[in-house]
Design a protein around this motif. Structure first.
Motif, PDB file in Angstrom:
ATOM      1  N   ALA A   1      51.607  97.417  56.564  1.00  0.00           N
ATOM      2  CA  ALA A   1      51.379  96.526  54.535  1.00  0.00           C
ATOM      3  C   ALA A   1      52.422  97.850  53.721  1.00  0.00           C
ATOM      4  CB  ALA A   1      49.752  97.586  54.866  1.00  0.00           C
ATOM      5  N   ILE A   2      52.925  97.538  54.240  1.00  0.00           N
ATOM      6  CA  ILE A   2      54.346  97.916  53.249  1.00  0.00           C
ATOM      7  C   ILE A   2      54.703  97.198  51.700  1.00  0.00           C
ATOM      8  CG2 ILE A   2      55.283 100.054  55.036  1.00  0.00           C
ATOM      9  CD1 ILE A   2      57.865  98.281  53.941  1.00  0.00           C
TER      10      ILE A   2
ATOM     11  N   LYS B   1      60.961  95.252  54.526  1.00  0.00           N
ATOM     12  CA  LYS B   1      59.624  95.181  55.949  1.00  0.00           C
ATOM     13  C   LYS B   1      61.001  95.092  56.952  1.00  0.00           C
ATOM     14  CE  LYS B   1      55.947  92.759  53.738  1.00  0.00           C
ATOM     15  NZ  LYS B   1      54.799  93.348  53.386  1.00  0.00           N
TER      16      LYS B   1
ATOM     17  N   ASN C   1      51.143  93.096  57.148  1.00  0.00           N
ATOM     18  CA  ASN C   1      49.841  92.335  56.246  1.00  0.00           C
ATOM     19  C   ASN C   1      50.651  91.098  54.823  1.00  0.00           C
ATOM     20  OD1 ASN C   1      47.339  92.649  54.766  1.00  0.00           O
ATOM     21  ND2 ASN C   1      47.821  93.553  53.178  1.00  0.00           N
TER      22      ASN C   1
ATOM     23  N   PHE D   1      45.126  90.088  55.194  1.00  0.00           N
ATOM     24  CA  PHE D   1      44.299  90.998  54.477  1.00  0.00           C
ATOM     25  C   PHE D   1      43.508  90.249  53.183  1.00  0.00           C
ATOM     26  CE2 PHE D   1      43.864  93.547  58.130  1.00  0.00           C
ATOM     27  CZ  PHE D   1      42.726  94.162  58.762  1.00  0.00           C
TER      28      PHE D   1
ATOM     29  N   ASP E   1      53.322 107.073  55.637  1.00  0.00           N
ATOM     30  CA  ASP E   1      53.659 106.543  53.960  1.00  0.00           C
ATOM     31  C   ASP E   1      54.910 107.559  53.764  1.00  0.00           C
ATOM     32  OD1 ASP E   1      51.594 104.438  51.738  1.00  0.00           O
ATOM     33  OD2 ASP E   1      53.284 105.758  51.295  1.00  0.00           O
TER      34      ASP E   1
ATOM     35  N   GLY F   1      48.750 103.027  50.702  1.00  0.00           N
ATOM     36  CA  GLY F   1      49.160 102.190  49.830  1.00  0.00           C
ATOM     37  C   GLY F   1      47.688 101.899  49.537  1.00  0.00           C
ATOM     38  N   LYS F   2      47.551 100.438  48.668  1.00  0.00           N
ATOM     39  CA  LYS F   2      46.553  99.336  48.748  1.00  0.00           C
ATOM     40  C   LYS F   2      45.838  99.367  49.369  1.00  0.00           C
ATOM     41  CE  LYS F   2      46.947  97.284  44.356  1.00  0.00           C
ATOM     42  NZ  LYS F   2      46.758  95.777  43.445  1.00  0.00           N
ATOM     43  N   MET F   3      46.724  98.705  50.041  1.00  0.00           N
ATOM     44  CA  MET F   3      45.694  97.199  51.050  1.00  0.00           C
ATOM     45  C   MET F   3      45.836  98.421  52.612  1.00  0.00           C
ATOM     46  SD  MET F   3      45.569  95.046  49.649  1.00  0.00           S
ATOM     47  CE  MET F   3      45.323  93.499  51.183  1.00  0.00           C
TER      48      MET F   3
ATOM     49  N   ARG G   1      54.790 108.206  51.344  1.00  0.00           N
ATOM     50  CA  ARG G   1      54.338 109.395  49.719  1.00  0.00           C
ATOM     51  C   ARG G   1      53.833 110.217  50.702  1.00  0.00           C
ATOM     52  NH1 ARG G   1      51.309 106.462  45.752  1.00  0.00           N
ATOM     53  NH2 ARG G   1      50.991 105.124  47.748  1.00  0.00           N
TER      54      ARG G   1
ATOM     55  N   SER H   1      52.020  89.068  51.953  1.00  0.00           N
ATOM     56  CA  SER H   1      52.250  87.657  51.372  1.00  0.00           C
ATOM     57  C   SER H   1      52.234  86.523  51.723  1.00  0.00           C
ATOM     58  CB  SER H   1      51.152  88.175  49.748  1.00  0.00           C
ATOM     59  OG  SER H   1      50.250  89.401  49.649  1.00  0.00           O
TER      60      SER H   1
ATOM     61  N   GLU I   1      56.399  94.470  49.384  1.00  0.00           N
ATOM     62  CA  GLU I   1      56.574  92.914  49.043  1.00  0.00           C
ATOM     63  C   GLU I   1      58.136  92.595  49.477  1.00  0.00           C
ATOM     64  OE1 GLU I   1      54.536  91.387  50.986  1.00  0.00           O
ATOM     65  OE2 GLU I   1      54.198  89.336  50.576  1.00  0.00           O
TER      66      GLU I   1
HETATM   67  N1  LIG Z   1      47.815  94.345  46.504  1.00  0.00           N
HETATM   68  C1  LIG Z   1      47.623  93.272  47.170  1.00  0.00           C
HETATM   69  O1  LIG Z   1      46.550  92.744  46.336  1.00  0.00           O
HETATM   70  C2  LIG Z   1      47.637  92.827  48.286  1.00  0.00           C
HETATM   71  C3  LIG Z   1      46.572  91.780  49.443  1.00  0.00           C
HETATM   72  C4  LIG Z   1      46.791  90.935  50.250  1.00  0.00           C
HETATM   73  C5  LIG Z   1      48.397  91.361  51.256  1.00  0.00           C
HETATM   74  N2  LIG Z   1      48.868  92.147  50.371  1.00  0.00           N
HETATM   75  C6  LIG Z   1      50.129  92.761  50.792  1.00  0.00           C
HETATM   76  O2  LIG Z   1      50.058  94.002  51.016  1.00  0.00           O
HETATM   77  C7  LIG Z   1      51.176  94.835  51.312  1.00  0.00           C
HETATM   78  C8  LIG Z   1      50.788  96.229  50.648  1.00  0.00           C
HETATM   79  O3  LIG Z   1      50.738  95.946  49.090  1.00  0.00           O
HETATM   80  P1  LIG Z   1      49.881  97.073  48.505  1.00  0.00           P
HETATM   81  O4  LIG Z   1      49.338  95.558  47.201  1.00  0.00           O
HETATM   82  O5  LIG Z   1      48.947  97.742  48.709  1.00  0.00           O
HETATM   83  O6  LIG Z   1      51.720  97.325  47.743  1.00  0.00           O
HETATM   84  P2  LIG Z   1      51.133  99.038  47.562  1.00  0.00           P
HETATM   85  O7  LIG Z   1      52.532  99.315  46.605  1.00  0.00           O
HETATM   86  O8  LIG Z   1      50.452  99.416  46.863  1.00  0.00           O
HETATM   87  O9  LIG Z   1      51.346 100.241  48.826  1.00  0.00           O
HETATM   88  C9  LIG Z   1      52.442  99.836  49.546  1.00  0.00           C
HETATM   89  C10 LIG Z   1      52.660 100.884  50.173  1.00  0.00           C
HETATM   90  O10 LIG Z   1      53.752 101.649  51.194  1.00  0.00           O
HETATM   91  C11 LIG Z   1      54.558 102.909  51.059  1.00  0.00           C
HETATM   92  N3  LIG Z   1      55.889 102.556  51.214  1.00  0.00           N
HETATM   93  C12 LIG Z   1      57.141 101.962  51.314  1.00  0.00           C
HETATM   94  N4  LIG Z   1      57.878 102.024  52.042  1.00  0.00           N
HETATM   95  C13 LIG Z   1      58.085 102.861  53.464  1.00  0.00           C
HETATM   96  C14 LIG Z   1      57.885 102.827  54.237  1.00  0.00           C
HETATM   97  N5  LIG Z   1      59.059 102.292  54.838  1.00  0.00           N
HETATM   98  N6  LIG Z   1      57.079 103.070  55.100  1.00  0.00           N
HETATM   99  C15 LIG Z   1      56.247 103.991  55.323  1.00  0.00           C
HETATM  100  N7  LIG Z   1      55.623 103.209  54.118  1.00  0.00           N
HETATM  101  C16 LIG Z   1      56.255 102.583  52.752  1.00  0.00           C
HETATM  102  C17 LIG Z   1      54.384 103.168  49.552  1.00  0.00           C
HETATM  103  O11 LIG Z   1      54.361 104.277  49.811  1.00  0.00           O
HETATM  104  C18 LIG Z   1      53.115 102.430  48.974  1.00  0.00           C
HETATM  105  O12 LIG Z   1      52.309 103.720  49.148  1.00  0.00           O
HETATM  106  C19 LIG Z   1      52.415  93.745  50.884  1.00  0.00           C
HETATM  107  O13 LIG Z   1      53.344  93.468  51.754  1.00  0.00           O
HETATM  108  C20 LIG Z   1      51.659  92.138  49.780  1.00  0.00           C
HETATM  109  O14 LIG Z   1      51.883  91.591  49.807  1.00  0.00           O
HETATM  110  C21 LIG Z   1      48.445  92.987  49.010  1.00  0.00           C
END
Ligand SMILES: NC(=O)c1ccc[n+]([C@@H]2O[C@H](COP(=O)([O-])OP(=O)(O)OC[C@H]3O[C@@H](n4cnc5c(N)ncnc54)[C@H](O)[C@@H]3O)[C@@H](O)[C@H]2O)c1
Length: 424
Positions: free
Chosen positions: A98-99, A106, A126, A150, A42, A19-21, A44, A128, A101
């Motif tokens: 970091a899956i 979770k 992680n 983060f 992950d 994912g992004k984070m 995917r 938020s 939100e």
């Molecule tokens: N995006 C932001 O700016 C940001 C900043 C700080 C914190 N966060 C937090 O970080 C976490 C992730 O956010 P994101 O933006 O990276 O989301 P995202 O959707 O980009 O990534 C989430 C990843 O989790 C994977 N996933 C989902 N269910 C899963 C499972 N059961 N097992 C393994 N992988 C699984 C998805 O395929 C995806 O690649 C969230 O809790 C979010 O609140 C996000």
């Protein structure tokens, strides 16, 4: 490397790694931790291939800059495995989660991990906004989980909010401190209140900005693009008048309106004032923000070309209008008499010494508030609102001292000054 932590680095797993984070966290783990094995998980599988490609590319960039040798890269990558199965986390000693939100997902994941890993594994979430104690209780993690929040992008942002629960064990706190050092991060402690400090402030500030924009809209004649002009005005107030890296609506777009809504929903359980019908409406219209896979900004409140804002969404026409078309209405609203942006912009002040920055900021705000224009008044009201929100975080227990709020806004959001300041 402190020997006592080596046992905790036997097998490090990242969940949501693609994912992004998660991808940024994976890069930090692979590049900076002396882990014996790194399991990147992950759901995917395609995205995991992209992740490996990204990791190689980023590590090679580090080698080009002389931060790592090619032998170190080879060694680092040899320890990495990827998987789509949560079961691959079996035996992990430290887990970064970091899956998405979503509390039930979770919670279910932590339950699965706990059954796989046993009672010695330490977890860093992680999240938020979700109170860590809720995850701890549901998955019976008994003091072995902490929030390790983060900022985006994790590999670049210098700050992490760390959140302990009433039960968090000393060894978990010590590991968090150790990881902070290894990752070269500033750790800011936040308390276990939904949204913590960063989103505790940001969500309330975003709602304040939306409310102000909707009030401003009422002052605009009906034949003008009222919604877009008021959003444009508030965005300018927060970026140009308050000397920030980006305006509040650009920031909401960066986060993503869907993520903004999801965080509000979690925080709503503790504070029922936290809801925005406008965000709900915009999402219904398909206005989402967030980024494309190549990192460029998608349209949200604002419209972008190559991540540069060029226009604003007009709710009543359901189309984007270019800045030029809004300029006259926005200027009439704010009455912007000249501000001294030649010696006082966010970019310029960022490079000043702390003393010089402080001197220039005090002078700048003194002059701004002398103007008595509608724009200057809005800016002052905005500063006061941000201060009130910061104090509210102290009262509701999201932080123990006001300096932590200032530190999060400065290090996490790159503001030049915190919400508690003497500029009024
Ligand atoms: N995006 C932001 O700016 C940001 C900043 C700080 C914190 N966060 C937090 O970080 C976490 C992730 O956010 P994101 O933006 O990276 O989301 P995202 O959707 O980009 O990534 C989430 C990843 O989790 C994977 N996933 C989902 N269910 C899963 C499972 N059961 N097992 C393994 N992988 C699984 C998805 O395929 C995806 O690649 C969230 O809790 C979010 O609140 C996000």
């Amino acid at each position: 490397m402190e020997i006592e932590f080596q046992a905790k680095l036997k097998k490090v797993a990242v969940l949501g790694a693609a994912g992004k984070m998660g991808s940024g966290i994976s890069l930090l783990v692979v590049a900076l931790l002396a882990a014996e094995k790194v399991m990147l998980i992950d759901t995917r599988s395609e995205a995991l291939n992209d992740l490996l490609h990204y990791l190689k590319e980023q590590l090679h960039k580090k080698a080009e800059k002389g931060e790592l040798s090619y032998a170190q890269i080879e060694h680092a990558l040899a320890r990495v495995e990827t998987s789509t199965a949560v079961a691959s986390a079996k035996g992990a000693t430290t887990v970064f989660e970091a899956i998405i939100e979503h509390f039930p997902l979770k919670a279910e994941l932590f339950l699965q991990l706990d059954a796989l890993c046993g009672d010695k594994t330490i977890y860093f979430s992680n999240t938020s906004s979700i109170p860590i104690c809720k995850l701890e209780k549901l998955a019976t993690l008994q003091g072995r989980v902490m929030g390790f929040h983060f900022y985006n992008p994790p590999a670049i942002q210098k700050m992490v909010e760390v959140v302990k629960t009433e039960k968090t064990k000393e060894e978990v706190l010590a590991l968090a401190t150790f990881l902070g050092k290894e990752f070269h991060k500033i750790l800011i402690p936040a308390n276990d209140v939904a949204g913590f400090i960063g989103n505790g402030h940001l969500m309330r500030e975003g709602l304040y900005a939306i409310n102000e924009a909707l009030l401003l809209e009422k002052q605009i004649p009906e034949d003008r693009p009222a919604f877009a002009s008021s959003i444009h005005a508030l965005n300018s107030i927060t970026k140009e008048y308050l000397l920030r890296p980006m305006g509040i609506f650009q920031l909401i777009d960066y986060i993503g309106l869907d993520v903004f809504q999801a965080i509000l929903k979690v925080m709503w359980e503790e504070d029922q004032t936290l809801h925005s019908p406008l965000i709900d409406q915009l999402l219904k219209d398909g206005v989402r923000g967030g980024q494309y896979p190549d990192g460029t900004q998608k349209d949200g409140f604002l419209q972008y070309t190559k991540s540069k804002p060029i226009g604003v969404y007009e709710l009543y026409r359901k189309q984007y209008l270019p800045f030029e078309q809004l300029q006259a209405t926005t200027e009439a609203l704010l009455d912007p008499r000249p501000l001294d942006h030649t010696s006082c912009s966010w970019k310029l002040l960022l490079n000043e010494s702390p003393q010089e920055r402080e001197r220039k900021l005090s002078l700048y705000f003194q002059n701004l508030f002398l103007l008595q224009t509608p724009g200057a008044k809005l800016a002052k009201a905005y500063l006061l609102a941000s201060r009130k929100i910061a104090l509210q975080l102290l009262v509701t227990g999201a932080c123990d001292d006001i300096e932590s709020v200032n530190a999060v806004l400065i290090h996490g959001f790159h503001h030049l000054y915190g919400p508690i300041n003497n500029y009024y």
